[in-house]
Structures are given as structure tokens and as C-alpha cells.
Design a protein around this motif. Structure first.
Motif, PDB file in Angstrom:
ATOM      1  N   HIS A 252       5.074   3.119 -12.335  1.00 48.65           N
ATOM      2  CA  HIS A 252       3.892   3.970 -12.242  1.00 48.65           C
ATOM      3  C   HIS A 252       4.206   5.463 -12.236  1.00 48.65           C
ATOM      4  O   HIS A 252       3.319   6.271 -12.514  1.00 48.65           O
ATOM      5  CB  HIS A 252       3.096   3.631 -10.981  1.00 48.65           C
ATOM      6  N   LEU A 253       5.411   5.841 -11.909  1.00 52.15           N
ATOM      7  CA  LEU A 253       5.756   7.258 -11.811  1.00 52.15           C
ATOM      8  C   LEU A 253       6.737   7.678 -12.884  1.00 52.15           C
ATOM      9  O   LEU A 253       7.448   8.679 -12.724  1.00 52.15           O
ATOM     10  CB  LEU A 253       6.318   7.567 -10.418  1.00 52.15           C
ATOM     11  N   VAL A 254       6.824   6.933 -13.952  1.00 42.19           N
ATOM     12  CA  VAL A 254       7.627   7.279 -15.127  1.00 42.19           C
ATOM     13  C   VAL A 254       6.713   7.240 -16.339  1.00 42.19           C
ATOM     14  O   VAL A 254       6.100   6.200 -16.619  1.00 42.19           O
ATOM     15  CB  VAL A 254       8.808   6.296 -15.315  1.00 42.19           C
ATOM     16  N   PRO A 255       6.532   8.353 -17.074  1.00 40.95           N
ATOM     17  CA  PRO A 255       7.145   9.669 -16.834  1.00 40.95           C
ATOM     18  C   PRO A 255       6.571  10.353 -15.595  1.00 40.95           C
ATOM     19  O   PRO A 255       5.631   9.852 -14.978  1.00 40.95           O
ATOM     20  CB  PRO A 255       6.780  10.431 -18.112  1.00 40.95           C
TER      21      PRO A 255
ATOM     22  N   ILE B  48      -2.996   6.382  -7.139  1.00 44.95           N
ATOM     23  CA  ILE B  48      -2.160   5.344  -6.528  1.00 44.95           C
ATOM     24  C   ILE B  48      -3.017   4.217  -5.966  1.00 44.95           C
ATOM     25  O   ILE B  48      -2.654   3.038  -6.051  1.00 44.95           O
ATOM     26  CB  ILE B  48      -1.265   5.976  -5.448  1.00 44.95           C
ATOM     27  N   ASP B  49      -4.166   4.550  -5.394  1.00 43.46           N
ATOM     28  CA  ASP B  49      -5.063   3.505  -4.889  1.00 43.46           C
ATOM     29  C   ASP B  49      -5.517   2.573  -6.011  1.00 43.46           C
ATOM     30  O   ASP B  49      -5.615   1.345  -5.820  1.00 43.46           O
ATOM     31  CB  ASP B  49      -6.271   4.145  -4.209  1.00 43.46           C
ATOM     32  N   GLN B  50      -5.783   3.133  -7.173  1.00 35.08           N
ATOM     33  CA  GLN B  50      -6.162   2.299  -8.307  1.00 35.08           C
ATOM     34  C   GLN B  50      -4.999   1.431  -8.775  1.00 35.08           C
ATOM     35  O   GLN B  50      -5.179   0.257  -9.130  1.00 35.08           O
ATOM     36  CB  GLN B  50      -6.669   3.177  -9.451  1.00 35.08           C
TER      37      GLN B  50
ATOM     38  N   VAL C 167       0.863  -1.176   0.000  1.00 36.00           N
ATOM     39  CA  VAL C 167       0.000   0.000   0.000  1.00 36.00           C
ATOM     40  C   VAL C 167       0.899   1.226   0.000  1.00 36.00           C
ATOM     41  O   VAL C 167       1.811   1.335   0.834  1.00 36.00           O
ATOM     42  CB  VAL C 167      -0.944   0.012   1.218  1.00 36.00           C
ATOM     43  N   HIS C 168       0.648   2.152  -0.922  1.00 34.54           N
ATOM     44  CA  HIS C 168       1.490   3.331  -1.080  1.00 34.54           C
ATOM     45  C   HIS C 168       0.683   4.592  -0.787  1.00 34.54           C
ATOM     46  O   HIS C 168      -0.539   4.623  -0.955  1.00 34.54           O
ATOM     47  CB  HIS C 168       2.070   3.405  -2.497  1.00 34.54           C
ATOM     48  N   ARG C 169       1.407   5.630  -0.402  1.00 34.89           N
ATOM     49  CA  ARG C 169       0.779   6.920  -0.110  1.00 34.89           C
ATOM     50  C   ARG C 169       1.811   8.014  -0.333  1.00 34.89           C
ATOM     51  O   ARG C 169       2.945   7.912   0.161  1.00 34.89           O
ATOM     52  CB  ARG C 169       0.294   6.961   1.335  1.00 34.89           C
ATOM     53  N   VAL C 170       1.447   9.047  -1.093  1.00 36.01           N
ATOM     54  CA  VAL C 170       2.345  10.176  -1.366  1.00 36.01           C
ATOM     55  C   VAL C 170       1.934  11.357  -0.502  1.00 36.01           C
ATOM     56  O   VAL C 170       0.745  11.646  -0.343  1.00 36.01           O
ATOM     57  CB  VAL C 170       2.308  10.561  -2.861  1.00 36.01           C
TER      58      VAL C 170
ATOM     59  N   GLU D 195      -4.075  14.932  -3.416  1.00 31.46           N
ATOM     60  CA  GLU D 195      -5.231  14.057  -3.258  1.00 31.46           C
ATOM     61  C   GLU D 195      -5.551  13.328  -4.556  1.00 31.46           C
ATOM     62  O   GLU D 195      -5.889  12.139  -4.562  1.00 31.46           O
ATOM     63  CB  GLU D 195      -6.447  14.860  -2.795  1.00 31.46           C
ATOM     64  N   ALA D 196      -5.442  14.043  -5.689  1.00 30.15           N
ATOM     65  CA  ALA D 196      -5.696  13.397  -6.981  1.00 30.15           C
ATOM     66  C   ALA D 196      -4.656  12.312  -7.270  1.00 30.15           C
ATOM     67  O   ALA D 196      -4.988  11.242  -7.807  1.00 30.15           O
ATOM     68  CB  ALA D 196      -5.695  14.446  -8.086  1.00 30.15           C
ATOM     69  N   LEU D 197      -3.393  12.565  -6.910  1.00 31.21           N
ATOM     70  CA  LEU D 197      -2.358  11.554  -7.127  1.00 31.21           C
ATOM     71  C   LEU D 197      -2.594  10.326  -6.249  1.00 31.21           C
ATOM     72  O   LEU D 197      -2.427   9.186  -6.702  1.00 31.21           O
ATOM     73  CB  LEU D 197      -0.988  12.157  -6.843  1.00 31.21           C
ATOM     74  N   ASN D 198      -2.988  10.533  -5.001  1.00 26.75           N
ATOM     75  CA  ASN D 198      -3.244   9.397  -4.118  1.00 26.75           C
ATOM     76  C   ASN D 198      -4.441   8.574  -4.591  1.00 26.75           C
ATOM     77  O   ASN D 198      -4.474   7.346  -4.397  1.00 26.75           O
ATOM     78  CB  ASN D 198      -3.475   9.885  -2.692  1.00 26.75           C
TER      79      ASN D 198
END
Length: 572
Positions: free
Chosen positions: A264-267, A281-283, A170-173, A275-278
């Protein structure tokens, strides 16, 4: 670029098979006869001969150095030769001269581990495979990522919580890698996983959890809030060794962060907010359950289905992950939190407020009432100002608005649109700088209880009609809001349309041709500003009216008895 020797040999052999003579090949490739003979004898060039090692002034003394190093194998640990001692012994006992200390140091550094390996005492670097029980172990780590946030590259921190058995991560930025982000990452991971591991969770010695490391043991002095957090979730922490050696003790999460960042983070992702990035990331985390790790027989999701029922249940009450601060509001209506400044309403200047700091935002409270909410600043010594917090002060100081930092940030965020600027310029031209700016401030106050798009629509409609007052903009904004809330239909169209349907038509029928109304600032644009003129529809002495208290009052001269039935604007 000249061809390699292998390519040269291949070309020579090809031309020789085609019947080209040796002299022709020599002229074509500018090589000698020996090269042609070697190419025809073998398709692979001979390896380059190594030159014999060059002699050194240290060669006569190398046996003495090796003897000292072998003697150190059985000597006490604190009474072994240092490089300096070896250097002085070579000078005093063996008559060494013209040899520098760096030459001796380089040879000792090369030869010492070889001698220990020959004696069977060299440390063996080996990795032992591990097996993990389902639902019992996990690993946690942070990694740095760069995100293009609102058009600007921002360094963020990627939190990762990984179950060791299934590999479910599980990731979180967040904009910060502090204790708030550390706690929020755990809470989010527990909520997604549906429980807490029953065994140990491996950690680095990060400052959010460890206050100090006690010697070379596994004992640690933990921070108070981390101790309370572990107690709340019944979490068992295991701290790895400091430095690079500790990274091998939690290699699963170390590799997981690198894999997630590359895939997932390239580019570099471009997002409007954290919040939009998280949400993205959940998806991605949910989709990653379909992948296989290495040569495992099942996917991450299949292993996690076995592991999930074995996790400990979550506590009923949540844990407050944010940190409280009680700063005092300065004269610029700002509070300072972690070297960054955030605006609050000007009425709070000089008072002490409470600030709840989270990983990506902060909330300001006056007592139990929320008075401000800001997105957390990622850097240091920066400021985030909200133009709405300064409107009461700008009514008294309209000249401070054009060069204010809050206005500049509102423009950059898109809250202060070009429509605002166009209406403001027209109002200043019509009423003067001070009065026109005060009218704009009153319009900005409408944003507190109306949608921004409705206010902008009201500004555009009033600007087209030439109504440069706050009342006209407010009425047009309400009309836009009503039209947006209740879409027009055939049933809503009245049988008898109003005789006056627009502001321009009403003005043209009520004002004398050739005259332009000069309304005083901050009043209705249709109020009469000229002396009363002779009008056949009105007597010289206006009849009086009786108010609710029974008192007699006179009607204002120059106005009709009542506005038209379908008049869209109020008349004072």
C-alpha cells in the motif's frame, strides 16, 4: 559479455551437428581440441576441480585445541577455556611460535560450535506452530515509513494492532512514535474493532509502555500513564524478550507491517496531510478483509466475523490520549514543546498557557479557551508560525512584515497568495510602505471571520478597480460572499437596474475629470480630500442638522446630501 561455459558447449555441439570440422570450430571459438572433445561428450561442463587446502602453521596444534574444547563440555561454566587461555597454553605447553592470536581465534570460532554439535549439545533453532483463541490475543508494533507530505519527504511511524486469530489489522500513521501516538493507535484500533481482546496483547519493550526491564525475567516497570491506560481499557499486556529473540514472539505483526508497507505504500504516497493519509489507510484496511493469509481456508473478514462478538466491550468514557504541557510564551509569541516552537497570539506574550500535545497536532489553551492549533512538527528544533498570530504587532511594526518567517511560511502553505502580493505592492506604491502594509494587515484580519476565497476575490476586484484601501476590499469580499451564499437567479434580478453598478462608474461621475483622488491611508477611498469648491448644488453656508441628542451639528462641506440609492460603497 563472454558466453558461459554451458552456452559455449551448446554452440560447439550445434556446429558439430551442422558438419563443421574440428579445426574450424577451434578457430571460431578459440578453444583447444580437449574442450571440443568434452563438449561433444557431454552437454554439461565438468565441475571445476577444487584445489587442495593450503597448509597452515596451526595444523600441528589443531588436535590440542580440539582436546581443550572437548574438555570444556564437562567443565564448570565459569572455568572453561577462553581464546586467550588456549593461545597461552599452546605457547607454554606445546611450544607454538610464529602463529598469531587472530589465527587461533578464527579456528576456535569455527570449530567450537561443531564440537558441541557433534556431542549433541548444540542449541536447536526451531519454530513451533501456535494456535490462537478467537478474540483473546493480539500483537502491537511500530514501523517506519516515508511519506511525501505537502511536497516533502517526511519519516512517519506506522502503528499496527493485529488480532492473532483472524489476522485483522488496524493501521495508523502519525508524525511521532511517542506515547501520544501509541495511545491514539490503540484507541483507534479499539473503535474500529468494536472491542478489546480478552487475553494478552504482545508488545515490545518500547519506552511508551516500559520504564525499565528487570533482569532476564518477564517483569517490567511500566510508565504511569500506560498503567492508567491499561486499567481504563482492562488490557492485559505481555512483553516479549529484548532484542531479535523477542521479534519471533510476535511474528504476525512483524510480517503484517512489512506486507502493508510493500502493498500500500509503494510507491511513496503523496498526500496533503496526515489526516488524508489515515483516511486512505482506513479504506485499505477495510479492503484487506477480502484477502487470505497463507493457506488459510477463509478470508480475514470471515474469521473476524467469528472473533468480533467475543471481544470485551469498550468503556463508556474515553481516555485522554494527549499530554499536557504548561510552557510560558516568549517575546516572539512562541511556545516550545519537545524542542519545537509554535506561535500563539501576541497578546499572550509573557503568560503561561496550556498545550495539549497529540500524535499529529497540538492545541494551545488560554485557560479554557482555545487560542491556537498547529500540525505537529516531525523533526527537532523547528518552528511553525501562523501569520494571523502576529497581525496586532504588525499594525504597530509594519516594517517587520516583508522579512518575517510567518509570512514566508504562509506563502509556502498557499495562505498568502499572489493576489495578496499584487495588492500589497500597489498599495505601497500608492500610499507608501508603512501605510500600504497597515492596509494589508487590516485585510489579513478579515480572514478571521470570512472565507479566504472571498477575501481573495475582494482583493482581485478592488485591485482591478484601483481601490487600494481595506474598506473597499472588505466590501468586495462581502459581495463575493453574498454571491457565493445566494446564487443569482432570474427572480433576484431587479426590475430597474441601478444607475451606478460599479466602483469605477461611481468614481468617474463623482470626481472631476483629470484629477486622481488622494485618500489618506486606512480611510474610505471616496472621502473628499480637497478643499470645498463652488458647487451650484450646495449653498456656501451648509444647513445644519439635529442629532439624536438634540444638538446642532454642521454637515461636512463638499459632500452630497446622501449617497445614491444604489451606491455600493459607504460614504462617511
Amino acid at each position: 559479455m563472454p558466453p558461459s561455459k554451458v552456452e559455449l558447449y551448446a554452440a560447439i555441439r550445434r556446429d558439430a551437428r551442422a558438419g563443421m570440422s574440428g579445426r574450424a570450430i577451434e578457430r571460431k571459438y578459440r578453444v583447444g581440441r580437449r574442450t571440443i572433445v568434452k563438449a561433444l561428450s557431454s552437454a554439461w561442463p565438468e565441475p571445476r576441480k577444487k584445489l587442495p587446502p593450503r597448509g597452515s602453521k596451526l595444523d600441528p596444534f589443531k588436535p590440542a585445541i580440539e582436546e581443550m574444547l572437548r574438555a570444556d563440555l564437562d567443565a564448570p561454566r565459569k572455568q572453561r577455556h577462553t581464546i586467550t587461555r588456549i593461545y597461552h597454553r599452546l605457547i607454554d605447553e606445546h611450544g607454538m611460535s610464529d602463529v598469531s592470536y587472530p589465527v587461533v581465534r578464527a579456528y576456535v570460532a569455527e570449530r567450537k560450535p561443531q564440537i558441541r554439535a557433534e556431542a549433541g549439545r548444540a542449541p536447536t533453532e526451531a519454530f513451533v506452530p501456535q494456535s490462537h483463541r478467537p478474540g483473546a490475543e493480539a500483537e502491537v508494533d511500530f514501523g517506519e515509513v516515508v511519506v511525501r507530505l505537502a511536497g516533502e519527504d517526511v519519516r512517519c511511524f506506522l502503528f499496527c494492532f493485529r488480532l492473532s486469530f483472524s489476522g485483522k489489522a488496524v493501521h495508523r500513521v502519525s508524525l511521532s512514535g511517542g506515547q501520544e501516538a501509541f495511545f491514539e493507535g490503540h484507541e483507534h484500533a479499539f473503535r474500529v474493532l468494536g472491542g478489546v481482546p480478552t487475553g494478552k496483547v504482545r508488545y515490545d519493550n518500547l519506552k511508551s509502555a516500559v520504564a525499565s526491564v528487570l533482569g532476564f525475567s518477564r517483569a517490567r516497570v511500566e510508565t504511569d500513564r500506560w498503567t492508567a491506560f491499561r486499567s481504563h481499557y482492562d488490557l492485559d499486556a505481555f512483553y516479549c524478550q529484548p532484542g531479535i529473540a523477542g521479534a519471533h514472539e510476535k511474528g504476525g505483526v512483524e510480517g503484517q507491517i512489512g506486507w502493508f508497507r510493500r502493498n500500500h505504500l509503494v510507491p511513496v504516497p503523496e498526500v496533503p496531510s496526515v489526516e488524508a493519509l489515515n483516511a486512505m489507510i482506513d479504506q485499505w484496511d477495510a479492503a484487506d478483509e477480502a484477502r487470505r493469509i497463507g493457506s488459510r481456508a477463509r478470508t480475514v473478514g470471515e474469521f473476524f466475523a467469528i472473533e468480533r462478538p467475543l471481544l470485551k466491550p469498550l468503556p463508556a468514557e474515553p481516555f485522554e490520549t494527549g499530554r499536557w504541557f504548561t510552557p510560558r510564551v516568549d517575546r516572539f509569541a512562541q511556545v516550545t514543546v519537545r524542542t519545537n516552537r509554535y506561535s500563539v497570539p501576541v497578546r499572550l506574550i509573557g503568560r503561561r498557557v496550556r498545550v495539549l500535545l497529540h500524535a499529529s497536532d497540538l492545541v494551545v489553551y488560554d485557560g479554557h479557551t482555545e487560542v491556537a492549533r498547529h500540525e505537529r512538527l516531525p523533526g527537532k528544533s523547528s518552528a511553525r508560525l501562523d501569520l494571523d498570530h502576529y497581525l496586532e504587532a504588525l499594525v504597530r511594526k509594519p516594517g517587520a512584515l516583508p522579512g518575517s518567517t510567518a509570512l514566508e511560511q504562509a506563502r509556502a502553505a498557499g495562505k498568502f497568495t499572489p493576489v495578496h502580493d499584487a495588492w500589497w505592492a500597489a498599495a505601497r506604491k500608492a500610499h507608501g510602505d508603512a501605510a500600504g502594509t497597515r492596509a494589508l494587515v487590516e485585510i489579513l484580519l478579515l480572514h478571521r471571520h470570512m472565507d479566504g476565497e472571498h477575501v481573495v476575490a475582494g482583493l482581485a476586484a478592488a485591485l482591478r478597480a484601483g481601490a487600494l484601501t481595506a474598506d473597499a476590499v472588505a466590501l468586495e469580499a462581502r459581495k463575493a460572499a453574498d454571491a457565493g451564499d445566494h446564487p443569482a437567479s432570474d427572480d433576484d434580478v431587479p426590475a430597474d437596474p441601478p444607475a451606478i453598478a460599479s466602483l469605477t462608474a461611481w468614481r468617474s461621475c463623482r470626481l472631476t475629470p483629470g484629477r486622481c483622488p488622494r485618500s489618506p491611508p486606512m480611510t474610505n477611498c471616496f472621502a473628499a480630500t480637497e478643499p470645498r469648491r463652488k458647487d451650484p448644488g450646495h449653498d456656501r453656508q451648509a444647513p445644519s442638522r439635529t442629532d439624536r441628542a438634540g444638538r446642532r451639528r454642521r454637515r461636512r462641506p463638499g459632500l452630497p446630501d446622501a449617497p445614491p440609492a444604489h451606491h455600493p460603497y459607504p460614504v462617511p
